[in-house]
Structure formats: structure tokens, C-alpha cells
Design an enzyme around this catalytic site. Structure first.
Site, mmCIF file in Angstrom:
data_model
loop_
_atom_site.group_PDB
_atom_site.id
_atom_site.type_symbol
_atom_site.label_atom_id
_atom_site.label_comp_id
_atom_site.label_asym_id
_atom_site.label_seq_id
_atom_site.Cartn_x
_atom_site.Cartn_y
_atom_site.Cartn_z
ATOM 1 N N ASP A 148 67.766 28.338 86.619
ATOM 2 C CA ASP A 148 66.298 28.351 86.354
ATOM 3 C C ASP A 148 66.219 27.629 84.744
ATOM 4 O OD1 ASP A 148 65.643 29.734 88.326
ATOM 5 O OD2 ASP A 148 64.367 30.973 87.652
ATOM 6 N N CYS A 204 73.472 33.298 89.877
ATOM 7 C CA CYS A 204 72.127 33.110 88.947
ATOM 8 C C CYS A 204 71.028 33.307 90.190
ATOM 9 C CB CYS A 204 71.948 31.510 88.643
ATOM 10 S SG CYS A 204 70.218 31.537 87.506
ATOM 11 N N ASP A 205 69.616 33.422 89.620
ATOM 12 C CA ASP A 205 68.476 33.813 90.525
ATOM 13 C C ASP A 205 68.449 33.591 91.900
ATOM 14 O OD1 ASP A 205 67.969 34.264 87.889
ATOM 15 O OD2 ASP A 205 65.858 33.617 87.897
ATOM 16 N N LYS A 206 68.783 32.362 92.256
ATOM 17 C CA LYS A 206 68.556 31.887 93.797
ATOM 18 C C LYS A 206 69.719 32.240 94.528
ATOM 19 C CE LYS A 206 64.423 31.067 92.591
ATOM 20 N NZ LYS A 206 64.613 31.306 91.252
ATOM 21 N N CYS A 247 71.718 35.476 82.816
ATOM 22 C CA CYS A 247 71.052 36.158 81.826
ATOM 23 C C CYS A 247 71.255 37.547 81.826
ATOM 24 C CB CYS A 247 69.591 35.713 81.951
ATOM 25 S SG CYS A 247 69.232 34.093 82.059
ATOM 26 N N SER A 262 57.930 33.791 85.356
ATOM 27 C CA SER A 262 59.366 34.258 85.239
ATOM 28 C C SER A 262 59.334 35.708 85.313
ATOM 29 C CB SER A 262 59.747 33.872 83.814
ATOM 30 O OG SER A 262 61.120 34.522 83.342
#
Length: 579
Positions: free
Chosen positions: A86, A127-129, A199, A475
Site C-alpha cells: 500500500d 502485506c494487506d492484499k 506495518c 486506510s
């Protein structure tokens, strides 16, 4: 190598068939012994990239995992997919590649794993996805699968320094709006990330890692964990053993991803105040696994009866390190068990209840019990009403210092830049409701981000006096002010948001969970439909394809999948019918 006693493997083609003999030629050239050619063949899905710290350690995990799997009697093959970040790959076209990349991951996995008819897969999630992509692929392919949450980064805050990457991002966003000093930002950025991993805060990445464990496709005690920490390496080894057991016992994702396990994941997100992005991802996972459940309504209903048991940054003061050390997801599930479906199966063959019994109990400080929660108001609120018949979402801190109800005149904008300019020009004033529309999954296409506008409100001290309603997203870090996102149906799909005009009164009631446009229905019906701007920059490639294929948020923004499930038809969307 120990013998494998499982069922016949689909990867074992007739040995002298054209494809069978060609596979033998390739695999023998890779050093695989003849006697091993009939062993189960497992994909190690390495969603890796040099672009971001999130993925910097995944290549080091692969050889360890290969060794573990070989010793357990299976043959590992590493495959790779796109690896979006991101903070890095959102630079192009206003971040609209980020959500579509989730579905690219799913398609990447299908093409490699199904194309080669491999027998199982073990996915390195970061990460996020990547985690939702891996869980969606598991549901789609329905072969034995284990997801490994690969941990969060060591941050400057954990070392007593001034910032982590989220804090640097927020400070830079505010400075861009106010014209404030930027001299310290570069120094802060250099100290923000001190190691690999996602993160450090409880935003989308760590939230999705927790979901993988809660649903049951990750081993117990695997989320959140420090990247390259002792717990991560322990979960890597246990994940290899879990995958081989799933192969032997034929434990498949669709026996794990059920309506009950999806509801358990909803409960977990509400209990920790997870990212709002988990709603659409959970819906997409359900769709791919052929599970008919309305995740939006589950959040709406269960939010009223699920207390907050953890208060981790950005929701509260606790660091993710403290949350992990207090027991993490495993302890939250132990405390939540009276509200969970404890009979749900996991990839290790035990149930959620059995896992919970083995987890440490809450310490009462970082993680609390059901009898002594941090709060009882929902941290994630799903709203419905005349402006959002298909749903919308808001996230608030607990306890909540801001207003729970907001009514004001609309100020309509076509993108976040226009809305930010509206603050400086004075067009947007205290008491207004900023409407940023036409940036949903179809309209952007790819779903536009509005976080910069929210940060701009904060920078001007307007976060409690100006509300936001948008069909875009923001976010997982955002949890201040009256901010309502992911309005469905979106403007480009014919939703009421597309017909809002300046000065139309909008009422947001977070306590009741309603979002209403206070305009006479007959007048609204007579207004012209929304028309997307002609100058959208889509590049003529992926985003144009995405616009044609993407389904509504009510079915997780999947790409034309499971139309027969009744939740996934853009034409005749149930949300539209409800409106």
C-alpha cells in the site's frame, strides 16, 4: 525420505502419457529422484518482492520450508505472485491498482497451481492484499492449504523512538495540507522501519493475519508474530507438518471456510477493532469458498453484542509487540469462545474450541476478558439506509470522543483532491457533509483512497465538525471523526449517492447504524443518473478490465465469480433492489 501414506495424488499423471513423460523430464532435470516422482507435490506460494520491507524476509523462509516439507515426504515447488504494498505500489493512478492486485494474486495462484495440478499449497502471507488473496485462492481451488502469516516489522516506536511507518505517513500527509515544517520527516522515516515485515500497527495486514488464524487455515499462535522472530519460525515448521497432515486426512479449505468460521472472524475483528477493509475481504473469501453469508450484515448485527477486548495502535496505546506477548489472536479467541462457534474445524484437525483451551488466558491489561472489556460500542459500524441500502462502514475509537450522530448539508466532490481544495477555499465548512463519489470499485475503477482528505480534516482541526461519506475506501489506520466509506451501491452502479446534490441534507447515526439522504424519494427518482467523468485515467489495461469484471462490494468486489451464489451479480444486485 519417509513414505507418504495418503491417498492417490492428482499430480500423478499416467507415467508414460505425453504430459506425464514431459513432467518427468523437467523434474528429473531439477534433481528430483525417480523414487520421489509419485510423492505429493506442494506449491510454496511466495508472494515476494524487493519493492517493500513487507516481503524482504520471505525468500529466506522458502529454503527452510522446502527442507521441512521434504523431510515430511512431499515435494515442494516454489511459485511467485504479484506482491503489492500500500505504501509503495499505490503511487500510480491514485492507488487504484491496490485492490485489483488482490484478485491478480488469486488468478496467479490458480494459473500455476491448477495448471500444474499440484496437490496442496502453503502460502507465505505478508502485506494487506496477500492474505485475502491466499484465502480466496484456497476457497476457489479447494486443495489442502495452509497460510503462514509472516510477521510484522520491528518499528521505531518499539525501540522508544518517535515514529513507525504509519506515524511518518500521517505526519507527512498533514504537513502537505498545512504547509507545516518537513525538516524532521526524513530523519523520522529513516528510523521508522527497523526490520522486515508488515506495518507494525493493527491495520489491514495484521488484521488479515489474525483472520487466517481465526478461520482456521493458519496454525494456532501464528498471528501476530514478529517477522523473523522465534514464534514466526516455529509457525513455519508447524505449518509444514499441518499441511502434510491435511494431505493425509484430506482436510480441504471448504470444510474450514464455512458460515460459522466467517462469523468467528467477524467476532475477532470486532473484538480487536481490526481494519474495516476486512469486511470486503471476508465477503470475497466466502464467495470463493461457495459460502452464502452476508458479511456486511454479520458485522452490523454482531457489532452490537461483541465487546472490545484489545486496544492496539491505532485504536489504543498498546503496541502490537505487547499484543503478541499477551497471547495475540489465540488469547482473544480463548476469551471470545462463549460467543464463537467452537466446533469449527481447523487445518490441524482440531477445533477452535480445542485451540482456545490451549491458549493463555487474558492478562487483563493488553487483552481483557468478556466481563471487563475496553468498551461495548462497536469499533466497526456497518450502516444501512436510504443513502446506503447495500451498506457502508465507519470505524471509531473506543471510547469514542466524537459525535455519534451528524446531520448536515452535502458538499459534493468528484475526487479527494477536489475535496481537499474545498477545505482551503472555504467551500467546505463546519457542519457540512463532504460527499466524495464516483470512486468505488467500478467508478474509479479499482476503488479510490480518501485517507488524504481525512488527514487534511485532522490537520485543520475539522475531524469532528465535518463528516465524510464516500463510495471509496480509506486506510485501516483511520478511526477518527465521522468518516463513512464503501457506500454501496456505489454512484457508478446507480446507487443513491450518485444523485446527491449540494445542500441535500444527510443524516449519519452511528448509534442506530443508519445513513440516510433526507430527500423526497419522488424528487430523487426524477434526477438524472450519475455519469462518470470522461477524463478518468485508467491506462487502457488492467483497470479497464477490472471495471468490466468487478462485482459490487456486497459480494466482496470479486471478479465475476460465483454468479450462481445469489450474492454476486452486478446487474440486479440485491443492494440495488433493496434501494
Amino acid at each position: 525420505m519417509p513414505g507418504f501414506t495418503g491417498r492417490d495424488m492428482r499430480s500423478n499423471l499416467p507415467p508414460t502419457s505425453a504430459l506425464g513423460i514431459a513432467r518427468r523430464a523437467h523434474w528429473r532435470s531439477l534433481g528430483i529422484p525417480v523414487e520421489d516422482l509419485t510423492l505429493p507435490k506442494v506449491a510454496i506460494v511466495n508472494t515476494s518482492s524487493d519493492l517493500a520491507a513487507c516481503y524482504a524476509h520471505l525468500d529466506d523462509i522458502v529454503p527452510v520450508l522446502k527442507r521441512e516439507l521434504r523431510e515430511l515426504g512431499v515435494i515442494p515447488f516454489e511459485i511467485r505472485t504479484i506482491a503489492p504494498s500500500d505504501f509503495v505500489t499505490s503511487a500510480g493512478r491514485a492507488g487504484r491498482y491496490i485492490l485489483p492486485s488482490r484478485d491478480l494474486i488469486v488468478d496467479d495462484i490458480e494459473a500455476a497451481v491448477e495448471g500444474a495440478k499440484l496437490d496442496a499449497m502453503i502460502c507465505l502471507s505478508s502485506c494487506d492484499k496477500t492474505t485475502p488473496g491466499h484465502l480466496m485462492a484456497a476457497g476457489r481451488l479447494d486443495i489442502p492449504t495452509v497460510v503462514i502469516p509472516c510477521g510484522y516489522q520491528h518499528s521505531g516506536l518499539a525501540e522508544g523512538r518517535e515514529a513507525d511507518v504509519e506515524e511518518v505517513f500521517l505526519l507527512a500527509s498533514k504537513a502537505a495540507v498545512t504547509g507545516g515544517p518537513t525538516a524532521d520527516l526524513e530523519e523520522l522515516a529513516d528510523d521508522a522501519i527497523l526490520g522486515p515485515g508488515v506495518c507494525a500497527g493493527l491495520a489491514t495486514a495484521n488484521s488479515m493475519h489474525i483472520i487466517a488464524e481465526t478461520i482456521g487455515l493458519a496454525v494456532a499462535g501464528s498471528a501476530p508474530v514478529r517477522a523473523n522472530g522465534e514464534r514466526m519460525w516455529d509457525s513455519v515448521r508447524r505449518s509444514a507438518a499441518a499441511l502434510v497432515n491435511a494431505l493425509q486426512e484430506d482436510i480441504r479449505p471448504r470444510s474450514i471456510i464455512t458460515a460459522g468460521s466467517i462469523r468467528n472472524a467477524v467476532r475477532a475483528m470486532l473484538a480487536v477493532g481490526g481494519s474495516i477493509n476486512t469486511i470486503k475481504h471476508l465477503q470475497a473469501i466466502a464467495i470463493e469458498a461457495h459460502v452464502e453469508v452476508d458479511v456486511w450484515e454479520e458485522f452490523r448485527t454482531l457489532g452490537r453484542e461483541t465487546p472490545l477486548l484489545a486496544s492496539v495502535r491505532p485504536n489504543g496505546p498498546a503496541l502490537t509487540e505487547q499484543f503478541e506477548d499477551a497471547g495475540g489472536a489465540a488469547t482473544v479467541l480463548r476469551e471470545l469462545l462463549p460467543l464463537l462457534d467452537g466446533d469449527q474445524l481447523t487445518v490441524t484437525g482440531d477445533t477452535i474450541a480445542e485451540r482456545a483451551a490451549a491458549a493463555p488466558s487474558a492478562d487483563g491489561e493488553v487483552i481483557r476478558s468478556l466481563d471487563d472489556p475496553f468498551g461495548t460500542d462497536p469499533a466497526i459500524t456497518v450502516l444501512r439506509g436510504t443513502l446506503a441500502p447495500g451498506g457502508a462502514v465507519a470505524k471509531r475509537p473506543v471510547p469514542d470522543p466524537g459525535p455519534r450522530r451528524f446531520t448536515g448539508p452535502a458538499r459534493v466532490f468528484g475526487n479527494r483532491e477536489e475535496a481537499i481544495a474545498g477545505i482551503s477555499s472555504g467551500r467546505l465548512r463546519e457542519g457540512d457533509v463532504a460527499v466524495i463519489r464516483g470512486i468505488g470499485v467500478q467508478g474509479a475503477p479499482g476503488m479510490g483512497m480518501t485517507s488524504a482528505f481525512i488527514f487534511a480534516l485532522h490537520a485543520r482541526g475539522l475531524q469532528h465538525s465535518v463528516a465524510l461519506v464516500t463510495d471509496g475506501q480509506f486506510s485501516g489506520l483511520v478511526n477518527q471523526g465521522v468518516t463513512v466509506g464503501e457506500v454501496s451501491p456505489e454512484a457508478a452502479a446507480g446507487g443513491p449517492l450518485g444523485k446527491v446534490r449540494d445542500d441535500d441534507p444527510i443524516e449519519i447515526d452511528l448509534a442506530r447504524g443508519t445513513l440516510d439522504l433526507l430527500v423526497d424519494p419522488a424528487e430523487l427518482a426524477a434526477r438524472a443518473p450519475f455519469e462518470p467523468p470522461e477524463d478518468r485515467d485508467t491506462g487502457g489495461g488492467l483497470l479497464d478490465q477490472y471495471e468490466e469484471l468487478v462485482q459490487p462490494l456486497s459480494c466482496g468486489a470479486v471478479l465475476c465469480a460465483r454468479r450462481d451464489a445469489g450474492l454476486c451479480e452486478r446487474e440486479g444486485d440485491p443492494a440495488l433492489a433493496a434501494g
